[in-house]
Design a protein around this motif. Structure first.
Motif, PDB file in Angstrom:
ATOM      1  N   ASP A  54      11.682   1.589  -2.137  1.00 24.45           N
ATOM      2  CA  ASP A  54      11.114   1.374  -0.805  1.00 24.45           C
ATOM      3  C   ASP A  54      10.783   2.712  -0.144  1.00 24.45           C
ATOM      4  O   ASP A  54       9.706   2.892   0.434  1.00 24.45           O
ATOM      5  CB  ASP A  54      12.100   0.622   0.090  1.00 24.45           C
ATOM      6  N   ARG A 104      11.356  -4.330  -0.178  1.00 23.81           N
ATOM      7  CA  ARG A 104      10.441  -4.561   0.932  1.00 23.81           C
ATOM      8  C   ARG A 104       9.062  -4.943   0.415  1.00 23.81           C
ATOM      9  O   ARG A 104       8.677  -4.598  -0.704  1.00 23.81           O
ATOM     10  CB  ARG A 104      10.343  -3.311   1.811  1.00 23.81           C
ATOM     11  N   GLU A 119       3.291  -4.765   2.661  1.00 23.69           N
ATOM     12  CA  GLU A 119       2.794  -4.712   4.032  1.00 23.69           C
ATOM     13  C   GLU A 119       3.754  -4.016   4.990  1.00 23.69           C
ATOM     14  O   GLU A 119       3.366  -3.649   6.112  1.00 23.69           O
ATOM     15  CB  GLU A 119       2.499  -6.129   4.542  1.00 23.69           C
ATOM     16  N   GLU A 120       5.005  -3.810   4.565  1.00 21.72           N
ATOM     17  CA  GLU A 120       6.017  -3.245   5.451  1.00 21.72           C
ATOM     18  C   GLU A 120       6.133  -1.725   5.384  1.00 21.72           C
ATOM     19  O   GLU A 120       6.915  -1.144   6.133  1.00 21.72           O
ATOM     20  CB  GLU A 120       7.393  -3.845   5.117  1.00 21.72           C
ATOM     21  N   ASP A 139       3.953   1.541   8.524  1.00 26.94           N
ATOM     22  CA  ASP A 139       4.084   1.803   9.955  1.00 26.94           C
ATOM     23  C   ASP A 139       4.204   3.289  10.275  1.00 26.94           C
ATOM     24  O   ASP A 139       3.554   3.791  11.203  1.00 26.94           O
ATOM     25  CB  ASP A 139       5.277   1.043  10.530  1.00 26.94           C
ATOM     26  N   ARG A 149      -1.612  -3.100   5.898  1.00 20.71           N
ATOM     27  CA  ARG A 149      -0.422  -3.693   6.526  1.00 20.71           C
ATOM     28  C   ARG A 149      -0.673  -5.149   6.909  1.00 20.71           C
ATOM     29  O   ARG A 149       0.202  -6.004   6.746  1.00 20.71           O
ATOM     30  CB  ARG A 149      -0.039  -2.885   7.760  1.00 20.71           C
TER      31      ARG A 149
END
Length: 626
Positions: free
Chosen positions: A80, A161, A164-165, A168, A232
């Protein structure tokens, strides 16, 4: 403490919080003239390190290292963290990597107890041919991107995860800006004349493309933010089958290339099989790239020559090293994408071939025969089943060109509390030389196809082929458990082979191994060297027949981690190209090694086994599409 201040602080300030940077080294020492802003370490004290049982990260940028630490602190695993770091690096170091590039990932999964190799290298379009390529414009050099698919596949297989996560942090940096560091400013200013108008506008202070950004400026990238927001919100298929794919194909074709949206939609990653080689009591999983043949050959030749009986840093060692590297480079020039080229693995890693190559090393003088490739087919049954598999041996007529040697590549390592370890290397090749950016999406296109040959041979351009590369993210195991992870941008082979030699032949601590002066075998009998190499050693090498290059440089950025016998990780940042290391606080305070800390990695030899695959590792057939 405000986060930005914390990251940019001095080494002593950052140590208390668990994050160290290279900055203090550059302040204290002169930098090289050819690589302004880069610092060659003078000793172990110049190598930032961090230790923790809970997790460590080392990368070339503080924002990427911090993002990886944030993921680990939040309960994510090393895979991740690596995916998040890749996205962040695409924003903060767009000269080194990007979503339109490709690369390799080596991961040890604590859940499977196996080491996995993921090949997400960019590929040639399906229409690729020598004739078409010769008639095309600069857009012909761009490969079909693999980074987003590699991120997605790795998360599905070994992460916790969703794809799309992981965007950010990168979106925030692209929208709100990141401070331009000296490394990026240097690359941008050196290649400004090569950049197209879209890239110039993106990397200029006023958005008009008249002058490049400088160190300390704020770089805002609305195009990158747009791309990552789409990923995302819509997932990886927005890149490979949506508007992003259409924009990439249109940009390539506008610049005279022949990539299509169908090429992009068909892209698949490949799980590769490692070249397993034992050195110094450690079983190494080398990627089956050119680097994954050259590095183990160097190590095995050095072991055959008993270099552990020599002293590190001496002309006796460096002479043997340079001869071994020349042979490895010559052999590497006969290789290509192993999915297209028949490579004689059995012969290449045989004891007979090793003895033949090692016998060429004269301990007292340079041997010109080390410039010539050997023929591993002499040490296994059969012959190449493809005409491009193995050219005739002999010295090449020109020096091979490896775009990753021009430092537009990044490498980082991550490890987590559960025992997962990742070595990740990605690249745009020399994207800032080709200079093309996708309008409105902020992505520099890679140069990967530009390194192919148009003549028959192992590096001949073919549809869907991946260009040969020295990139080789590497993990080493002892008794099936990881003990080291390393890799480097170009010159990968020189950096990785010397770090591993210093760790496992000379029993050095991690900071000592990264601080040792490095050399690199050049064309003919020449060699590159770092300014910390003792002048008397350099003179002695020249007396043995090696020719020192005109001025010193740096040799890679081998961000590395090791696992101590008690399970504690130690990670180091290689300051040669501005790197940052961090660790999750495990309540033990900053590094300051304990008095009883063992010197160097342990060298217990693993038990004998019947096959060539470490316990717990797969012996499955290599390379399937994913």
């Amino acid at each position: 403490m405000e986060r930005r201040t914390f990251i940019k602080g001095t080494a002593s300030t950052a140590a208390a919080a668990g994050l160290l940077s290279q900055g203090a080294v550059a302040d204290e020492h002169d930098v090289t003239e050819e690589y302004p802003g880069r610092a060659i370490p003078r000793g172990p004290e110049d190598i930032p390190t961090a230790r923790s049982r809970r997790g460590v990260v080392s990368s070339l940028h503080p924002e990427a290292t911090q993002a990886g630490l944030d993921v680990l602190e939040d309960g994510g695993n090393a895979v991740d963290a690596a995916a998040v770091m890749q996205a962040v690096l695409a924003v903060v170091a767009p000269n080194s990597t990007g979503l339109a590039g490709g690369g390799f990932m080596t991961v040890y999964s604590a859940e499977t107890g196996r080491t996995h190799l993921l090949n997400y290298r960019d590929r040639a379009p399906t229409a690729a041919s020598g004739e078409l390529h010769a008639e095309s414009g600069i857009g012909r050099v761009h490969g079909v991107p693999g980074v987003p698919r590699g991120m997605d596949f790795s998360l599905k297989r070994w992460g916790t995860r969703d794809f799309e996560e992981v965007f950010d942090s990168a979106i925030d940096l692209a929208e709100n800006g990141v401070e331009v560091d000296l490394e990026f400013a240097r690359r941008l200013n050196n290649t400004w004349e090569n950049l197209g108008q879209t890239a110039r506008e993106a990397f200029s202070p006023d958005g008009q493309g008249e002058e490049p950004l400088q160190e300390g400026d704020t770089m805002v990238q609305p195009g990158q933010a747009n791309t990552m927001t789409l990923l995302r919100d819509e997932g990886v298929e927005a890149f490979y089958q949506g508007e992003i794919a259409e924009a990439i194909a249109e940009t390539v074709q506008d610049h005279g290339g022949y990539m299509t949206v169908d090429d992009i939609a068909r892209y698949r990653v490949v799980e590769d099989r490692a070249n397993w080689v034992e050195f110094g009591g450690v079983d190494f999983a080398f990627f089956p790239s050119v680097g994954g043949y050259e590095i183990p050959l160097i190590l095995r030749v050095l072991e055959e020559l008993d270099v552990d009986d020599l002293e590190s840093g001496t002309s006796e060692f460096y002479h043997r090293y340079l001869e071994a590297m020349r042979m490895a480079n010559a052999d590497g020039n006969t290789l290509g994408d192993h999915h297209f080229v028949d490579i004689p693995n059995r012969g290449f890693f045989s004891d007979g071939y090793l003895e033949e190559r090692a016998s060429l090393v004269n301990p007292d003088a340079h041997n010109p025969a080390t410039h010539d490739a050997g023929d591993p087919w002499d040490y296994q049954p059969g012959s190449p089943y493809r005409s491009t598999g193995h050219p005739s041996t002999g010295e090449l007529e020109h020096e091979p060109f490896d775009p990753e040697d021009l430092d537009q590549t990044t490498h980082f390592v991550v490890a987590d509390e559960a025992g997962n370890v990742v070595a990740w290397t990605s690249t745009l090749s020399v994207a800032f030389v080709s200079g093309n950016m996708v309008p409105d999406y902020g992505m520099m296109l890679s140069y990967s196809i530009g390194g192919f040959s148009l003549s028959p041979g192992p590096t001949e351009l073919q549809p869907l082929k991946r260009r040969q590369t020295q990139m080789c993210p590497t993990i080493g195991l002892r008794r099936g458990e990881p003990v080291v992870a390393t890799g480097s941008p170009g010159p990968t082979v020189a950096a990785v082979s010397q770090v591993l030699t210093h760790l496992y032949a000379f029993d050095m601590d991690l900071d000592e191994a990264l601080a040792e002066p490095r050399v690199e075998a050049g064309w003919g009998g020449s060699f590159g060297w770092e300014e910390t190499l003792d002048e008397a050693v350099r003179d002695d090498l020249e007396a043995k027949g090696h020719s020192a290059s005109g001025s010193p440089g740096d040799t890679g950025m081998a961000n590395t981690l090791i696992v101590e016998p008690n399970g504690t990780y130690e990670a180091a940042a290689d300051p040669r190209r501005d790197a940052y290391v961090g660790a999750i606080d495990d309540g033990r305070g900053p590094r300051g090694p304990p008095e009883d800390r063992p010197r160097g990695p342990p060298r217990d030899v693993p038990p004998e086994r019947e096959d060539d695959v470490p316990p717990g590792q797969s012996d499955d057939a290599p390379g399937r599409d994913g």
